[in-house]
Design a protein around this motif. Structure first.
Motif, PDB file in Angstrom:
ATOM      1  N   PHE A   1     -19.329 -15.323   3.264  1.00  0.00           N
ATOM      2  CA  PHE A   1     -19.494 -16.364   2.252  1.00  0.00           C
ATOM      3  C   PHE A   1     -19.464 -15.664   0.898  1.00  0.00           C
ATOM      4  N   GLY A   2     -18.559 -16.099   0.040  1.00  0.00           N
ATOM      5  CA  GLY A   2     -18.397 -15.412  -1.233  1.00  0.00           C
ATOM      6  C   GLY A   2     -17.993 -13.973  -0.994  1.00  0.00           C
ATOM      7  N   ASN A   3     -18.684 -13.059  -1.660  1.00  0.00           N
ATOM      8  CA  ASN A   3     -18.382 -11.635  -1.479  1.00  0.00           C
ATOM      9  C   ASN A   3     -19.336 -10.938  -0.515  1.00  0.00           C
ATOM     10  N   GLN A   4     -20.105 -11.749   0.250  1.00  0.00           N
ATOM     11  CA  GLN A   4     -21.040 -11.185   1.231  1.00  0.00           C
ATOM     12  C   GLN A   4     -20.504 -11.396   2.641  1.00  0.00           C
ATOM     13  N   GLN A   5     -20.541 -10.343   3.435  1.00  0.00           N
ATOM     14  CA  GLN A   5     -20.020 -10.393   4.796  1.00  0.00           C
ATOM     15  C   GLN A   5     -21.130 -10.197   5.817  1.00  0.00           C
ATOM     16  N   PHE A   6     -20.976 -10.862   6.963  1.00  0.00           N
ATOM     17  CA  PHE A   6     -21.889 -10.618   8.077  1.00  0.00           C
ATOM     18  C   PHE A   6     -21.601  -9.250   8.688  1.00  0.00           C
ATOM     19  N   ASN A   7     -22.604  -8.700   9.345  1.00  0.00           N
ATOM     20  CA  ASN A   7     -22.489  -7.352   9.908  1.00  0.00           C
ATOM     21  C   ASN A   7     -22.118  -7.330  11.380  1.00  0.00           C
ATOM     22  N   HIS A   8     -22.500  -8.363  12.113  1.00  0.00           N
ATOM     23  CA  HIS A   8     -22.356  -8.333  13.579  1.00  0.00           C
ATOM     24  C   HIS A   8     -21.482  -9.493  14.034  1.00  0.00           C
ATOM     25  N   TRP A   9     -20.740  -9.266  15.097  1.00  0.00           N
ATOM     26  CA  TRP A   9     -19.875 -10.294  15.680  1.00  0.00           C
ATOM     27  C   TRP A   9     -20.663 -11.564  15.995  1.00  0.00           C
ATOM     28  N   PHE A  10     -21.902 -11.400  16.470  1.00  0.00           N
ATOM     29  CA  PHE A  10     -22.715 -12.554  16.850  1.00  0.00           C
ATOM     30  C   PHE A  10     -23.161 -13.374  15.643  1.00  0.00           C
ATOM     31  N   ASP A  11     -22.993 -12.841  14.425  1.00  0.00           N
ATOM     32  CA  ASP A  11     -23.481 -13.522  13.229  1.00  0.00           C
ATOM     33  C   ASP A  11     -22.543 -14.604  12.720  1.00  0.00           C
ATOM     34  N   GLY A  12     -21.258 -14.532  13.078  1.00  0.00           N
ATOM     35  CA  GLY A  12     -20.272 -15.464  12.531  1.00  0.00           C
ATOM     36  C   GLY A  12     -20.653 -16.919  12.764  1.00  0.00           C
ATOM     37  N   MET A  13     -20.287 -17.776  11.830  1.00  0.00           N
ATOM     38  CA  MET A  13     -20.629 -19.197  11.930  1.00  0.00           C
ATOM     39  C   MET A  13     -19.919 -19.856  13.106  1.00  0.00           C
ATOM     40  N   ALA A  14     -20.657 -20.717  13.815  1.00  0.00           N
ATOM     41  CA  ALA A  14     -20.162 -21.342  15.040  1.00  0.00           C
ATOM     42  C   ALA A  14     -18.956 -22.230  14.764  1.00  0.00           C
ATOM     43  N   LEU A  15     -17.859 -21.952  15.464  1.00  0.00           N
ATOM     44  CA  LEU A  15     -16.654 -22.787  15.419  1.00  0.00           C
ATOM     45  C   LEU A  15     -16.422 -23.334  16.824  1.00  0.00           C
ATOM     46  N   MET A  16     -16.421 -24.661  16.942  1.00  0.00           N
ATOM     47  CA  MET A  16     -16.275 -25.320  18.234  1.00  0.00           C
ATOM     48  C   MET A  16     -14.837 -25.772  18.431  1.00  0.00           C
ATOM     49  N   HIS A  17     -14.367 -25.668  19.669  1.00  0.00           N
ATOM     50  CA  HIS A  17     -12.985 -25.998  20.008  1.00  0.00           C
ATOM     51  C   HIS A  17     -12.968 -27.032  21.131  1.00  0.00           C
ATOM     52  N   ARG A  18     -11.992 -27.939  21.063  1.00  0.00           N
ATOM     53  CA  ARG A  18     -11.825 -28.936  22.130  1.00  0.00           C
ATOM     54  C   ARG A  18     -10.350 -29.049  22.487  1.00  0.00           C
TER      55      ARG A  18
ATOM     56  N   SER B   1     -22.914 -22.323   2.629  1.00  0.00           N
ATOM     57  CA  SER B   1     -21.771 -22.916   1.933  1.00  0.00           C
ATOM     58  C   SER B   1     -22.164 -23.399   0.543  1.00  0.00           C
ATOM     59  N   GLU B   2     -23.333 -24.035   0.438  1.00  0.00           N
ATOM     60  CA  GLU B   2     -23.760 -24.578  -0.850  1.00  0.00           C
ATOM     61  C   GLU B   2     -23.942 -23.482  -1.902  1.00  0.00           C
ATOM     62  N   ARG B   3     -24.442 -22.327  -1.485  1.00  0.00           N
ATOM     63  CA  ARG B   3     -24.709 -21.235  -2.429  1.00  0.00           C
ATOM     64  C   ARG B   3     -23.582 -20.206  -2.462  1.00  0.00           C
ATOM     65  N   ASN B   4     -22.620 -20.359  -1.542  1.00  0.00           N
ATOM     66  CA  ASN B   4     -21.500 -19.428  -1.425  1.00  0.00           C
ATOM     67  C   ASN B   4     -21.971 -17.984  -1.282  1.00  0.00           C
ATOM     68  N   ARG B   5     -23.015 -17.814  -0.528  1.00  0.00           N
ATOM     69  CA  ARG B   5     -23.510 -16.493  -0.169  1.00  0.00           C
ATOM     70  C   ARG B   5     -24.373 -16.641   1.077  1.00  0.00           C
ATOM     71  N   ILE B   6     -24.739 -15.537   1.689  1.00  0.00           N
ATOM     72  CA  ILE B   6     -25.523 -15.586   2.930  1.00  0.00           C
ATOM     73  C   ILE B   6     -26.985 -15.842   2.593  1.00  0.00           C
ATOM     74  N   ILE B   7     -27.449 -17.034   2.934  1.00  0.00           N
ATOM     75  CA  ILE B   7     -28.825 -17.464   2.663  1.00  0.00           C
ATOM     76  C   ILE B   7     -29.710 -17.250   3.881  1.00  0.00           C
ATOM     77  N   VAL B   8     -29.145 -17.461   5.079  1.00  0.00           N
ATOM     78  CA  VAL B   8     -29.924 -17.415   6.329  1.00  0.00           C
ATOM     79  C   VAL B   8     -29.594 -16.139   7.080  1.00  0.00           C
ATOM     80  N   SER B   9     -30.618 -15.394   7.461  1.00  0.00           N
ATOM     81  CA  SER B   9     -30.428 -14.160   8.223  1.00  0.00           C
ATOM     82  C   SER B   9     -29.937 -14.472   9.622  1.00  0.00           C
TER      83      SER B   9
END
Length: 523
Positions: free
Chosen positions: A67-84, A108-116
Motif C-alpha cells: 500500500f503506497g510505498n510500504q510493502q508486506f514482508n511475508h507471503w501470508f501477509d498479502g491481502m485476501a483475493l477470492m476467486h470463483r 486502502s483509506e490511508r494508502n499505507r499499512i495500518i494493520v499488522s
C-alpha cells in the motif's frame, strides 16, 4: 514433459532429505499485486469439461502486497483475493474480488499499512505526536481479519478464514462480505485454524488456542449443523476438550489437525510460539513470525480426543521431531488409528516464505530451496487398546505389510516411527504437499488414492496422484506452470474411489502465458 530433476542427500541417520538443485526458475512474478475482476468474464475452453460438473470452485489467497510505498514482508501477509470459477454445461466463467476486510479498508483509506500481519508490523501513525507514537509501542499487536487462507462452510454458509479469531461470511456468487464473525464472541478462544473437518451430519470440528487466567490451552471446537435462523453464524459452538501444552509459555504452532470416525487427532509439533516474545513484539518492532521457532530436541506428541465424550486419551503417542501443515486422512481399523500426513524433519520453512526470498533468482534461490527439508507423505499407526497388560518395549503394530512401529515406553506413552507412503522416486519431484482425497466418501475411512503437489520449487510445480497399494504415482507437469492444491470432484453415482476430476488453478511467471483452470481425469 520437462521437470527439474533433484539429487537427494541423506543428512545423518534421521533421514532428513534435502535437495541439491541448480537453475530453479524464478517465481518472483507470482508474488506481485494483481487487479480484481469483480464481474464474471467468459473463458476459452480447450478440451472437454464433463457436462455433469455443475457448480463453483472457490479459491482464496494473497493478491496485494503493498500500500503506497510500504510493502508486506511475508507471503501470508498479502491481502485476501477470492476467486470463483463457475462451471456449467461445459463452460466456465471467472470472477475475483478482494475481501473488504477491516485490514484492507483501513490500509486502502490511508494508502499505507495500518494493520499488522503475520510477518509485518505496522509502523506508528506519523500523524500522532512523539509521545503517542511511543505509547503505541507498548500495545499488543491486534489480530487481523485478512482472511486469506481458505474457504469453508459452517451451517451451510460460506466463510473465508485465516488463523485469528476473525472470519468473514460471504455471498458465494458475488464474493462480497456479508458479515465479520468473531469466534471469541461465542467461545473462549483467541483464534481457530482455517482447515476444519466435517462429519457426514454436518457437524464441524476445529481447533483454536486460548490464552487466559487458566494459562494456555489447545481447544477442540465443535459447531453443530443446526441453525436457529438465517442470521445464525457460530451459535451453539462449544469447546469439546481443552489440552494443556507440553510447555505453557511456548505452545506449539499448528495449521491443521487430523480426524477419524471417533477421534480428533491433535499433533503437538516442535514448531513453537514464544508467548513472551509475542507479548513484547510491538515494543521490539518485531512481527509474529519472528516469535516462532523450531526446537529439534523436542519430540512430536499425538493427542487423541474422543469426539463423543470429549475426553482426552491418557495415552500419549510420541515420535521424533517433525513438522506438518496438512494431514491426508485418518481412520480406525482393527484396533489401530492410522494417521497419514505430509511432513518433514525440519520446521524452519515457515520463515523462508518472506517475500524477499520468494522474489530471489539464480544461486540465491537455489541455495534457499536446497536448505529446506522436503515434505513427504508418511503413515503413523497408533494402537488404541493400551492397558495395564500391554507389554513394554515391543512393537505393537501387527498390521500386515506395515513398516511403522509403535512401542510402549510406559503405560501411558507409546513411541511411534512412521512408514513412507511413497517409493524413492517421489524425491525426484521434491516431495509432496497440499494433499487432497475423495473427502466426501473416504474421509475417516480406509482409502487408496490421494492427490497433491510436487514441490520442485518454493511452490508446487506438478500434480501427483498416489496409489497407496502400489506406492506408485502419476504426474501432471508442464514447464513454467505452477498448479494449486488439487481438488477432487467425484463423478455422480460412481462406486469407484478415483472416478471423477481433479480441479487445479494453474499460474505462470511467463509473460506470454495466462493462468487457467485445469480439469484432469482423476483416473
Amino acid at each position: 514433459m520437462s521437470c527439474k530433476k533433484t539429487k537427494t542427500l541423506a543428512a545423518n541417520d534421521r533421514k532428513t532429505y534435502y535437495t541439491k538443485v541448480h537453475g530453479l526458475q524464478s517465481i518472483a512474478p507470482l508474488v506481485r499485486s494483481v487487479e480484481e475482476t469483480p464481474e464474471p468474464i467468459p473463458t476459452i475452453v480447450k478440451g472437454t469439461i464433463p457436462n455433469w460438473i455443475h457448480g463453483s470452485l472457490l479459491r482464496n489467497g494473497p493478491g496485494k502486497f503493498e500500500f503506497g510505498n510500504q510493502q508486506f514482508n511475508h507471503w501470508f501477509d498479502g491481502m485476501a483475493l477470492m476467486h470463483r470459477f463457475q462451471i456449467e454445461d461445459g463452460r466456465v466463467t471467472y470472477r475475483s474480488r478482494f475481501l473488504r476486510s477491516d485490514s484492507y479498508k483501513q490500509n486502502s483509506e490511508r494508502n499505507r499499512i495500518i494493520v499488522s500481519e503475520f510477518g509485518t508490523v505496522a509502523l506508528p501513525d506519523p500523524c500522532k505526536n512523539i509521545f503517542q507514537r511511543f505509547l503505541t509501542r507498548f500495545e499488543m499487536i491486534k489480530p487481523t481479519d485478512n482472511a486469506s487462507v481458505n474457504f469453508m462452510t459452517y451451517k451451510g454458509d460460506y466463510y473465508v478464514s485465516t488463523e485469528t479469531n476473525f472470519m468473514h461470511r460471504l455471498d458465494p456468487e458475488t464474493l462480497e462480505s456479508k458479515q465479520k464473525v468473531d469466534w471469541s464472541k461465542f467461545i473462549a478462544v483467541n483464534g481457530a485454524t482455517a482447515h476444519p473437518h466435517i462429519d457426514p451430519d454436518g457437524t464441524v470440528y476445529n481447533m483454536g488456542n486460548s490464552y487466559g487466567k487458566k494459562g494456555t490451552c489447545y481447544n477442540i471446537i465443535r459447531v453443530p449443523p443446526e441453525r436457529g435462523g438465517p442470521e445464525d453464524t457460530l451459535e451453539g459452538a462449544n469447546i469439546l476438550c481443552s489440552i494443556a501444552p507440553h510447555d505453557k509459555s511456548k505452545p506449539s504452532y499448528y495449521h491443521s489437525f487430523g480426524m477419524s470416525e471417533n477421534y480428533v487427532v491433535f499433533i503437538e509439533q516442535p514448531i513453537k510460539l514464544d508467548l513472551l516474545k509475542i507479548m513484547t513484539s510491538r515494543f521490539r518492532g518485531k512481527a509474529i513470525n519472528g516469535c516462532i521457532y523450531w526446537d529439534p530436541n523436542q519430540e512430536t506428541i499425538f493427542h487423541l480426543i474422543n469426539k463423543q465424550t470429549g475426553t482426552e486419551s491418557p495415552v500419549k503417542y510420541h515420535a521424533k521431531a517433525l513438522s506438518t501443515f496438512h494431514q491426508i486422512n485418518a481412520f480406525e481399523q482393527d484396533g489401530f488409528l492410522v494417521l497419514d500426513m505430509c511432513c518433514s524433519d525440519d520446521g524452519q520453512a515457515i520463515n523462508n516464505y518472506l517475500i524477499q526470498n520468494m522474489r530471489q533468482s539464480g544461486e540465491a534461490l537455489d541455495e534457499m530451496y536446497n536448505s529446506m527439508s522436503r515434505p513427504f507423505p508418511r503413515r503413523f499407526v497408533l494402537p488404541l487398546n493400551i492397558t495395564e497388560d500391554t507389554p513394554l518395549e515391543q512393537n505393537l503394530n501387527t498390521r500386515p505389510d506395515s513398516m511403522a512401529t509403535a512401542v510402549c515406553r510406559t503405560k501411558n506413552q507409546v513411541y511411534c516411527t512412521f512408514e513412507d507412503l511413497h517409493a524413492d522416486d517421489l524425491r525426484v519431484y521434491g516431495g509432496m504437499e497440499f494433499p487432497h482425497i475423495n473427502y466426501a466418501r473416504y474421509n475417516t475411512r480406509p482409502y487408496r488414492y490421494f492427490y497433491g503437489c510436487g514441490m520442485n520449487n518454493l511452490v508446487g510445480d506438478s500434480l501427483i496422484k498416489m496409489d497407496l497399494e502400489s506406492k506408485k504415482f502419476k504426474v501432471w507437469c508442464q514447464p513454467d506452470l505452477y498448479p494449486s492444491e488439487p481438488i477432487f470432484v467425484p463423478s455422480p453415482n460412481t462406486e469407484e474411489e478415483d472416478d471423477g476430476v481433479i480441479l487445479s488453478v494453474v499460474i505462470t511467471p511467463t509473460k506470454n502465458q495466462s493462468s487457467f483452470l485445469l480439469v484432469l481425469d482423476a483416473k
